[in-house]
Write a protein that holds these residues in place. Structure first.
Motif, PDB file in Angstrom:
ATOM      1  N   ARG A 110     -22.053   9.060   8.969  1.00 32.68           N
ATOM      2  CA  ARG A 110     -22.195  10.234   8.103  1.00 32.68           C
ATOM      3  C   ARG A 110     -21.063  10.362   7.091  1.00 32.68           C
ATOM      4  NH1 ARG A 110     -20.607  15.823   8.596  1.00 32.68           N
ATOM      5  NH2 ARG A 110     -22.114  17.229   7.598  1.00 32.68           N
ATOM      6  N   LEU A 111     -19.830  10.073   7.497  1.00 31.29           N
ATOM      7  CA  LEU A 111     -18.689  10.375   6.650  1.00 31.29           C
ATOM      8  C   LEU A 111     -18.468   9.409   5.486  1.00 31.29           C
ATOM      9  CD1 LEU A 111     -16.061  11.660   9.242  1.00 31.29           C
ATOM     10  CD2 LEU A 111     -17.538  12.984   7.719  1.00 31.29           C
ATOM     11  N   PRO A 112     -18.652   8.103   5.650  1.00 31.72           N
ATOM     12  CA  PRO A 112     -18.369   7.205   4.513  1.00 31.72           C
ATOM     13  C   PRO A 112     -19.138   7.537   3.233  1.00 31.72           C
ATOM     14  CG  PRO A 112     -18.427   5.929   6.524  1.00 31.72           C
ATOM     15  CD  PRO A 112     -18.883   7.315   6.890  1.00 31.72           C
TER      16      PRO A 112
ATOM     17  N   ARG B  83      -8.433   2.274   5.219  1.00 27.61           N
ATOM     18  CA  ARG B  83      -7.773   2.773   6.425  1.00 27.61           C
ATOM     19  C   ARG B  83      -8.616   3.847   7.087  1.00 27.61           C
ATOM     20  NH1 ARG B  83      -2.024   5.768   6.239  1.00 27.61           N
ATOM     21  NH2 ARG B  83      -3.412   7.518   5.747  1.00 27.61           N
ATOM     22  N   PHE B  84      -9.311   4.648   6.292  1.00 33.94           N
ATOM     23  CA  PHE B  84     -10.186   5.674   6.868  1.00 33.94           C
ATOM     24  C   PHE B  84     -11.289   5.028   7.701  1.00 33.94           C
ATOM     25  CE2 PHE B  84     -13.678   8.844   6.576  1.00 33.94           C
ATOM     26  CZ  PHE B  84     -13.027   9.905   7.190  1.00 33.94           C
ATOM     27  N   GLU B  85     -11.810   3.905   7.242  1.00 33.31           N
ATOM     28  CA  GLU B  85     -12.818   3.177   8.022  1.00 33.31           C
ATOM     29  C   GLU B  85     -12.232   2.735   9.360  1.00 33.31           C
ATOM     30  OE1 GLU B  85     -15.955   2.543   7.572  1.00 33.31           O
ATOM     31  OE2 GLU B  85     -16.378   2.907   5.449  1.00 33.31           O
ATOM     32  N   GLN B  86     -10.972   2.309   9.347  1.00 32.96           N
ATOM     33  CA  GLN B  86     -10.327   1.917  10.601  1.00 32.96           C
ATOM     34  C   GLN B  86     -10.134   3.123  11.515  1.00 32.96           C
ATOM     35  OE1 GLN B  86      -6.700  -0.221   9.557  1.00 32.96           O
ATOM     36  NE2 GLN B  86      -7.804  -2.157   9.736  1.00 32.96           N
ATOM     37  N   ALA B  87      -9.800   4.268  10.925  1.00 32.55           N
ATOM     38  CA  ALA B  87      -9.649   5.486  11.730  1.00 32.55           C
ATOM     39  C   ALA B  87     -10.974   5.852  12.399  1.00 32.55           C
ATOM     40  CB  ALA B  87      -9.154   6.636  10.858  1.00 32.55           C
ATOM     41  N   LEU B  88     -12.065   5.719  11.659  1.00 27.16           N
ATOM     42  CA  LEU B  88     -13.381   6.004  12.241  1.00 27.16           C
ATOM     43  C   LEU B  88     -13.704   5.031  13.367  1.00 27.16           C
ATOM     44  CD1 LEU B  88     -15.513   6.817   9.067  1.00 27.16           C
ATOM     45  CD2 LEU B  88     -14.846   8.405  10.880  1.00 27.16           C
ATOM     46  N   LEU B  89     -13.306   3.775  13.206  1.00 25.43           N
ATOM     47  CA  LEU B  89     -13.555   2.804  14.277  1.00 25.43           C
ATOM     48  C   LEU B  89     -12.768   3.158  15.527  1.00 25.43           C
ATOM     49  CD1 LEU B  89     -14.840   0.209  15.294  1.00 25.43           C
ATOM     50  CD2 LEU B  89     -13.007  -1.081  14.167  1.00 25.43           C
ATOM     51  N   ALA B  90     -11.512   3.552  15.356  1.00 26.09           N
ATOM     52  CA  ALA B  90     -10.710   3.969  16.506  1.00 26.09           C
ATOM     53  C   ALA B  90     -11.325   5.193  17.176  1.00 26.09           C
ATOM     54  CB  ALA B  90      -9.276   4.259  16.072  1.00 26.09           C
ATOM     55  N   CYS B  91     -11.823   6.131  16.373  1.00 21.40           N
ATOM     56  CA  CYS B  91     -12.449   7.329  16.935  1.00 21.40           C
ATOM     57  C   CYS B  91     -13.752   6.996  17.651  1.00 21.40           C
ATOM     58  CB  CYS B  91     -12.690   8.350  15.829  1.00 21.40           C
ATOM     59  SG  CYS B  91     -11.176   9.114  15.203  1.00 21.40           S
TER      60      CYS B  91
ATOM     61  N   ARG C 258      -6.309  15.144   4.245  1.00 23.85           N
ATOM     62  CA  ARG C 258      -5.302  14.981   5.305  1.00 23.85           C
ATOM     63  C   ARG C 258      -5.202  13.539   5.768  1.00 23.85           C
ATOM     64  NH1 ARG C 258      -7.864  19.448   7.575  1.00 23.85           N
ATOM     65  NH2 ARG C 258      -8.572  18.173   9.348  1.00 23.85           N
ATOM     66  N   CYS C 259      -6.335  12.836   5.767  1.00 19.87           N
ATOM     67  CA  CYS C 259      -6.358  11.430   6.190  1.00 19.87           C
ATOM     68  C   CYS C 259      -5.959  10.475   5.069  1.00 19.87           C
ATOM     69  CB  CYS C 259      -7.753  11.055   6.688  1.00 19.87           C
ATOM     70  SG  CYS C 259      -8.274  11.898   8.194  1.00 19.87           S
ATOM     71  N   ASP C 260      -5.688  11.018   3.885  1.00 23.62           N
ATOM     72  CA  ASP C 260      -5.398  10.204   2.706  1.00 23.62           C
ATOM     73  C   ASP C 260      -6.536   9.220   2.429  1.00 23.62           C
ATOM     74  OD1 ASP C 260      -3.910   9.515   0.498  1.00 23.62           O
ATOM     75  OD2 ASP C 260      -2.604   8.109   1.559  1.00 23.62           O
ATOM     76  N   ALA C 261      -7.750   9.638   2.791  1.00 23.76           N
ATOM     77  CA  ALA C 261      -8.919   8.765   2.670  1.00 23.76           C
ATOM     78  C   ALA C 261      -9.326   8.536   1.226  1.00 23.76           C
ATOM     79  CB  ALA C 261     -10.089   9.358   3.451  1.00 23.76           C
ATOM     80  N   LEU C 262      -9.004   9.479   0.340  1.00 23.44           N
ATOM     81  CA  LEU C 262      -9.385   9.324  -1.059  1.00 23.44           C
ATOM     82  C   LEU C 262      -8.626   8.173  -1.708  1.00 23.44           C
ATOM     83  CD1 LEU C 262      -9.371  13.121  -1.603  1.00 23.44           C
ATOM     84  CD2 LEU C 262     -11.393  11.710  -1.977  1.00 23.44           C
ATOM     85  N   ARG C 263      -7.399   7.969  -1.277  1.00 26.44           N
ATOM     86  CA  ARG C 263      -6.610   6.851  -1.803  1.00 26.44           C
ATOM     87  C   ARG C 263      -6.778   5.589  -0.964  1.00 26.44           C
ATOM     88  NH1 ARG C 263      -1.415   6.219  -2.280  1.00 26.44           N
ATOM     89  NH2 ARG C 263      -0.965   7.312  -0.325  1.00 26.44           N
TER      90      ARG C 263
END
Length: 407
Positions: free
Chosen positions: A360-362, A332-340, A323-328
């Motif tokens: 945990r997630l990366p 950006r997923f790292e930035q989403a985690l920082l915002a969270c 859903r986060c398009d983290a695989l591609r």
């Protein structure tokens, strides 16, 4: 002709800050004289020239007369008879209306040095109300310069500008320009406080303004008020030196709580989807850069799921990554985690708590990304899979990889 440094460079020197680019004013000169001295004309709306040796901008001393609404409705007069004092009188704030001669002498007809010492943002003249961009710039400077307050008479002028509809003439590009610069200051919360106090926040960012007075569950939010929480989140993003896209995502992450029916307070079921839609609309309205818009929508939609990801099994984690398009887009997923993480720490008394999903997630995402899509799809087709079955096989391969990483 006499040359003076004016504006931000003089102000920053007096504040002991690194000097910004120097702006020069030439008094007693005509455009033809500037060209004869080797200056290159570059100004469209008023006479601005490039110094032939330093490459710095030099503007002819000028006055301005209001001719229409908004920040473009001005007639400019530049002539040898325009004095330095005339030029300084048209400027916005006293701290920006100080000039420095080439020998270092300061010319300060409006008490800018006094206001720097007192840490006060004060307008130079009633003409301040004629340019709505000045309201945004003042709010940004309040966020940039720690401890500065707005003079009461200047706050009254800001409210007048709102009441008279001047801020309604601001174009999206200028709003975003000032807003983005304010978000990148050391204390972006102060910008929102000033805009809210004068009423401009309700006109420019009504989605944000609606968050004040909206309660949240005290078990998760000791600060209770959603607007107060937003200010804490923004300042946490500044504390960790987050990039602009992350700070914009922080601003937008809870917008949907402003639309929760009061009968449902303090719970905000479904606010994530509402927040994502509002973030998308706001980003489009202000013509926000695409990378900021996209991150804001992901964070708004998924921040509670990222917070609670510790309870997800391998399948749930892969669906979250998808859903986060983290695989591609793992960056950006790292930035989403920082915002969270800023969201989780932007709560009274919880500023220093660790944010477990960020560690945990990366590695789990890295495990999912070890699956080569083409290889997994080819293997599925060799087993007779077709259409959606191929996608399901790739998904299952990723789930298996994450399960192995979980142990």
């Amino acid at each position: 002709m006499q040359l003076y440094v004016v504006g931000g460079a003089v102000r920053d020197r007096l504040l002991g800050l690194p000097e910004s680019d120097r702006d020069w004013v030439a008094v007693g000169a005509t455009p033809d004289e500037m060209l004869a001295l080797g200056y290159k004309a570059v100004g469209k709306d008023f006479p601005v020239f490039i110094h032939p040796h330093t490459g710095e901008e030099v503007a002819l001393a000028r006055t301005e007369r209001k001719t229409g609404p908004g920040y473009r409705g001005f007639a400019v007069h530049a002539a040898p008879g325009v004095t330095l004092e005339d030029d300084l009188l048209r400027r916005d704030l006293t701290i920006n209306a100080i000039a420095m001669a080439e020998d270092g002498t300061l010319i300060d007809p409006h008490g800018g040095q006094r206001d720097i010492e007192a840490r006060v943002l004060r307008h130079v003249s009633p003409a301040f109300v004629e340019d709505p961009v000045r309201l945004l710039r003042l709010a940004r400077l309040a966020a940039r310069f720690e401890g500065f307050t707005v003079a009461p008479e200047t706050m009254a002028l800001l409210r007048q500008m709102v009441d008279d509809g001047e801020v309604d003439h601001l174009v999206p590009e200028r709003v975003w320009q000032e807003l983005s610069r304010g978000l990148m200051t050391a204390r972006p919360s102060r910008m929102l406080e000033v805009l809210r106090e004068c009423g401009a926040l309700a006109r420019l960012l009504p989605e944000v303004n609606r968050l004040w007075g909206v309660p949240q569950p005290v078990a998760h939010h000791p600060e209770v008020d959603t607007g107060v929480h937003l200010l804490l989140v923004l300042d946490e993003a500044a504390r960790v030196n987050a990039p602009l896209a992350v700070r914009w995502a922080c601003l937008c992450h809870d917008l949907g709580k402003g639309n929760t029916h009061p009968e449902a307070w303090p719970r905000h079921i479904g606010h994530e989807g509402r927040s994502a839609k509002l973030a998308a609309a706001l980003g489009e309205r202000l013509r926000v850069p695409v990378e900021c818009r996209e991150l804001a929508e992901v964070v708004a939609r998924e921040h509670t799921h990222l917070h609670g990801s510790g309870s997800l099994n391998a399948g749930g984690l892969v669906r979250l990554f998808e859903r986060c398009d983290a695989l591609r887009r793992p960056e950006r997923f790292e930035q989403a985690l920082l915002a969270c993480a800023c969201d989780a720490r932007g709560r009274t008394g919880l500023q220093d708590r660790p944010y477990e999903p960020a560690t945990r997630l990366p590695p789990l995402l890295a495990a999912a990304r070890t699956i080569d899509t083409a290889t997994a799809a080819q293997a599925a087709m060799s087993r007779g899979k077709q259409g959606p079955e191929i996608g399901a096989a790739v998904h299952n391969a990723r789930v298996a990889a994450v399960q192995a990483a979980l142990g």
